[in-house]
Design a protein around this motif. Structure first.
Motif, PDB file in Angstrom:
ATOM      1  N   MET A  20      34.446 -62.283  25.483  1.00 54.51           N
ATOM      2  CA  MET A  20      35.235 -63.482  25.068  1.00 54.51           C
ATOM      3  C   MET A  20      35.379 -64.340  26.242  1.00 54.51           C
ATOM      4  SD  MET A  20      37.562 -62.330  22.889  1.00 54.51           S
ATOM      5  CE  MET A  20      39.358 -61.063  22.915  1.00 54.51           C
ATOM      6  N   MET A 209      32.286 -60.043  19.080  1.00 51.19           N
ATOM      7  CA  MET A 209      33.811 -59.498  17.884  1.00 51.19           C
ATOM      8  C   MET A 209      33.049 -59.726  16.236  1.00 51.19           C
ATOM      9  SD  MET A 209      36.275 -62.949  18.062  1.00 51.19           S
ATOM     10  CE  MET A 209      36.784 -62.441  19.709  1.00 51.19           C
TER      11      MET A 209
ATOM     12  N   ILE B  23      43.660 -64.013  19.336  1.00 49.71           N
ATOM     13  CA  ILE B  23      42.843 -63.439  19.280  1.00 49.71           C
ATOM     14  C   ILE B  23      42.663 -62.149  20.594  1.00 49.71           C
ATOM     15  CG2 ILE B  23      40.121 -63.795  19.982  1.00 49.71           C
ATOM     16  CD1 ILE B  23      40.143 -65.850  17.787  1.00 49.71           C
ATOM     17  N   ASN B  27      42.303 -57.841  21.874  1.00 46.51           N
ATOM     18  CA  ASN B  27      41.471 -57.917  23.209  1.00 46.51           C
ATOM     19  C   ASN B  27      41.545 -56.533  23.301  1.00 46.51           C
ATOM     20  OD1 ASN B  27      38.040 -57.169  22.757  1.00 46.51           O
ATOM     21  ND2 ASN B  27      38.567 -58.408  24.589  1.00 46.51           N
ATOM     22  N   LYS B 238      35.348 -55.611  12.847  1.00 46.96           N
ATOM     23  CA  LYS B 238      36.316 -55.750  13.885  1.00 46.96           C
ATOM     24  C   LYS B 238      37.678 -56.496  13.284  1.00 46.96           C
ATOM     25  CE  LYS B 238      33.291 -54.692  18.142  1.00 46.96           C
ATOM     26  NZ  LYS B 238      32.761 -54.884  19.416  1.00 46.96           N
ATOM     27  N   TYR B 241      40.057 -58.600  15.085  1.00 48.67           N
ATOM     28  CA  TYR B 241      39.988 -60.360  15.006  1.00 48.67           C
ATOM     29  C   TYR B 241      40.180 -61.921  14.358  1.00 48.67           C
ATOM     30  CZ  TYR B 241      38.874 -57.818  18.911  1.00 48.67           C
ATOM     31  OH  TYR B 241      38.660 -56.750  20.577  1.00 48.67           O
ATOM     32  N   GLN B 245      44.157 -63.887  13.940  1.00 49.63           N
ATOM     33  CA  GLN B 245      44.191 -65.867  13.997  1.00 49.63           C
ATOM     34  C   GLN B 245      45.219 -65.753  12.884  1.00 49.63           C
ATOM     35  OE1 GLN B 245      40.237 -67.157  13.056  1.00 49.63           O
ATOM     36  NE2 GLN B 245      39.098 -65.169  13.175  1.00 49.63           N
TER      37      GLN B 245
END
Lengths: 344, 344, 344, 344
Positions: A20, A209, B23, B27, B238, B241, B245
């Motif tokens: 990240m 990601m 984003i 996480n 995933k 993510y 956005q």
């Protein structure tokens, strides 16, 4: 870092903080699109350092994309891929190889997820016969879909057989980091050095990601990759953010730290539940997956609090997956629950 | 925020900070893969709020992926797509539609990048003739590859013609935000409300990292989308993510702020250079692109300090692209350089 | 031999008696399938004698099959074919090249059906650009869909340009016999000798029952042909009956006699109607087709007694096709009817 | 009529004289191309009479073409075909289904060449899972590649299971005539009446020159067939000559006479060699094929004078194929040779 209870998929893990950070660090002002940026250059450099100067790396979005692009680079239209019946390309890509590569997969039954040289050799039938697809690629998954890991000798034996008969070897390395960690080798030592011709390099399950790469070890293959990537809808316009993920994983060998953690947690889990009456570990626990037979009632009860998949509906075999973010406490909590459930 | 000099592509822009924050916010710990997570749910909800409850949205990686998945959802194997000769699907996707959808694109010449109803009607030949592909989809790019924007009336006229003849309308909305901002309408008013059947919704050029969506407005089409997405290698494991956005762009209408900024900068640029002797603006400046003729020597000199593309090698027409991160100072510096170069 | 009135298609003609005799002669007892029979050997020998020992011939069922197999032998997945907008592969094969070869056709407007070297050169854009399909094949139809015939110099000029840029030249020779007859050359002199790399050799329109061939002039291409033919569903099990058709056409140069007859009848027709007020011959009459403008009312009236197609619905241009079985009396009867209709 | 020694393939047989006569009878003057001729009409009428007024028939060149067109009519891109591991579509079509239909074949092991309802049911996994291809078609070969014949009950049981789960049933009827003759039923009774949805109707092995047909029993499927046939390069321009072959086979039930003869010869052969020491008949002899184990040395010696294939290189199992032209004397001569060889 994972919530207690997550043993369903290494894709359930979050993005590793180092990754990240690397993404955030790439977010500075304008930069050329489609890979002509310094981050992509750095990522490519890491791949060259890792796999050798002859190698060439193409960044893509995901594992299906990597596998399809890789296979397309190797196959003529009438050529086929030998793979296991459990191979991700065979059962978990919704026919993408057949549809996009247009190729036939010849799937071979392999209880533990590993092909053998003898199977490859036995599948070389109808060579030169215009009615038959011609085997051209052996595709291996490393670590396999059953959490097992080919040894370097096993890989070398298969690639020797393949090359002797004019075939190429593709490795679906969605979990290549886990395999290298398990083998205690460098990434290169368990791929190109044992005869792999093209590698789908997985990063997503390892803490990224959403980023994978196709690594080819024969410079003659490299020219086709950009076109195949674009035509397979795998070309990222803002490539720097894919590249940054590899930069993050490369930093201080985060990829290896992550893989070791996931593997260690799987071993911790396996060792603990192996003792429990009513649990049978069904596959060799080589990497970050544990396959086991549990009583169905126990499985159902446990699934109320823990995520994991029944892998084989017929036998009731379950898959318990650890990832880079799995902590000992997560494992211990799961073990306790299993023990409690089975002692009812 | 962009470095001075970046007018090559809206893909050269970085990720908008609000998107980056979204984003980062996603996480947090483990979360189910493949879209069964709360962020994907929130993103889908935003799309439903935006486009109506009948709509259904599928998140994908990139524009080529969105277009190919969208077209595959609409076409039988012998059906064809009518599009402009300049369409991204026709010239900038390396044959992905032909290869993956297996379809024929019937490309029509359109100087300003916009199809007309008359062109669509004239292309409806050979209907029912087994030797001919059967036109089934009209694909429009909005904003177009030439920076022009279809008006709502123009869109309605085309979709009316299309529907009257049993065709469906696909919109390649890689820059749909810029178009909506230019038209002063909601996203819905310039898509489903004027007869669009399926939309490739672009986010990457609008400030995202790498995320697009396929929005279908007919519930009957929705069932095929998950399979087509997966088979087209566009399913993110995933997914959160990607979803994040869209959540970022939706926050405080960041998508609209970004689009307006890009459009405004293009107008600022166009207004300024329109005055300069030797510069001819060649296309209507409706969104975030300026197309212009410059003397070749000037183009070459300017390209030493500024990134931009010669769009037509024959005429020397250049494309000057603004993005969400383009600042007035960037434009003014570029204008000054153009003026200086042309006054030599 | 044709019934009065048949000017629609050279596919409307029957099988030439010599071909029918050759087929009957092959019908003697058992014989190995798939081409390992003496008739196939004889046919291949005739092709080798005709096109040179370096050539290699693969028999297929039909023209679409020949073209698709030929293009597949030449193209990588991201490579494209340059052809005319009127090309049979572009408009009359229901998208088979896109679907089966997976390739993009880049169609260029050519009023008389002939590509020019300048068009080929102008189409060589985006070379090396990963976003673009890469032009690899120039496909020419000879005689063209408009009944025109490329001269040997024209062919040589195009193949020179193509080869200089690394492209290969495919000839769709569905009417190659008519072209060779028109040019007064051998089959070889108007194909491989002027730079053609692969030829779809047409026999069906020339008096066969249903047989075409793919002739490659580079031995390196030959190995792929059997697999591509089989995979394209073009491998005849009882191959001897395809081979016999070529043996028949080869006998006493029946192919040339047939082609000359068809061409002569087209010239007879053109010369006669050229004089008639209200008729405009629109294309050079080089082979066995006459294209002409007639008043629409006349066309409609004539179509009650004569089969022929309106080729361009917009202009009313008609196509009048002669074949090997067309007799002077057929032509004269048609001319008389046209004259009568236009004198009303 | 066959030369002594031909037991390799029913494709080695010549064209039956009645078929040849029908072809010759169609060779009279001009006639519209692409099926708009009276012979095609007559052939279609025979199919309608045979299979019912709801059926619709499309004539094609060959078996691979028939199978690929049939499967394309039934499948969406992400749908799969369940078939036997020995199925012609799986091993003898050089990947044409994967390449042209773009579909995945899920092959199931079936020692005798016949699928069972239980196998079909067990293969219905991952339904609704976007990662998996979705089973949509069960493809059966009748008579099978091992010369066995599904009973009507067996067919009904499989089609019931398939239909109950929303699947359709395709029959590869390359030897449907042999199967119907073996079952003593009409063609309809062993196809549509027991739940077959689409049939690849074989004529070539039954005495035709090169002609097969796709018969669909659901009118809703009929509309796609002309386009799929053309796009699969299976549309004959001079269709009347394909049609004539069916007219010939229909005449005085020549198809049935031929099938009975081939079957009877296989039974004669099997009965005779079953007695011979060292010969083991390995499959039920239901139609026109005999599978047997012979000592390898005997096989090699016999292959000097007789054509036949070793079907399984591992076990040495051979396939002995009879056809419509096989005569008792051919069989007896072969039997004598086998006996002589094994008594050495």
């Amino acid at each position: 870092m994972s919530l207690p209870g997550e043993f369903a998929s290494d894709n359930a893990a979050p993005v590793h903080p180092v990754v990240m950070d690397a993404i955030a660090a790439a977010n500075t002002g304008a930069s050329p699109a489609y890979g002509a940026d310094p981050w992509t250059h750095r990522a490519e450099q890491w791949f060259a350092d890792t796999f050798g100067a002859e190698s060439s790396t193409t960044l893509v979005w995901n594992g299906t994309g990597a596998n399809v692009v890789a296979l397309r680079a190797l196959l003529k239209p009438w050529e086929a891929v030998l793979c296991t019946a459990q191979a991700h390309i065979n059962v978990d890509e919704c026919g993408a190889p057949e549809r996009i590569a247009g190729c036939k997969l010849v799937d071979l039954p392999t209880p533990g997820g590993k092909l053998t040289p003898a199977q490859v050799e036995a599948a070389l039938v109808g060579i030169g016969d215009q009615h038959r697809v011609q085997p051209r690629v052996v595709s291996l998954t490393q670590a396999t879909e059953y959490g097992t890991v080919y040894t370097r000798d096993e890989l070398r034996d298969i690639s020797d057989i393949a090359h002797r008969h004019g075939l190429l070897v593709h490795m679906d390395g969605a979990r290549i980091a886990n395999a290298a960690a398990a083998l205690g080798t460098s990434l290169r030592e368990c791929t190109v050095d044992v005869g792999i011709d093209v590698l789908s390099f997985g990063a997503t399950k390892n803490g990224a990601m959403g980023a994978e790469a196709v690594v080819v070890f024969d410079p003659a293959l490299a020219a086709s990759l950009p076109f195949l990537r674009k035509q397979t809808a795998q070309l990222a316009s803002k490539m720097r953010y894919l590249a940054a993920q590899f930069i993050g994983l490369a930093h201080d060998d985060t990829w290896l730290v992550n893989a070791r953690q996931a593997n260690a947690m799987a071993h911790r889990l396996a060792e603990a539940i192996r003792e429990i009456d009513g649990v049978t570990i069904t596959q060799s626990v080589d990497a970050n997956a544990v396959f086991a037979l549990l009583p169905r009632a126990a499985t159902e009860a446990l699934q109320r609090d823990f995520h994991f998949y029944v892998w084989d509906e017929v036998t009731g075999e379950v898959r318990l997956m650890c990832n880079w973010a799995t902590e000992p406490a997560d494992v211990d909590q799961f073990v306790a629950a299993i023990r409690a459930e089975l002692s009812r």
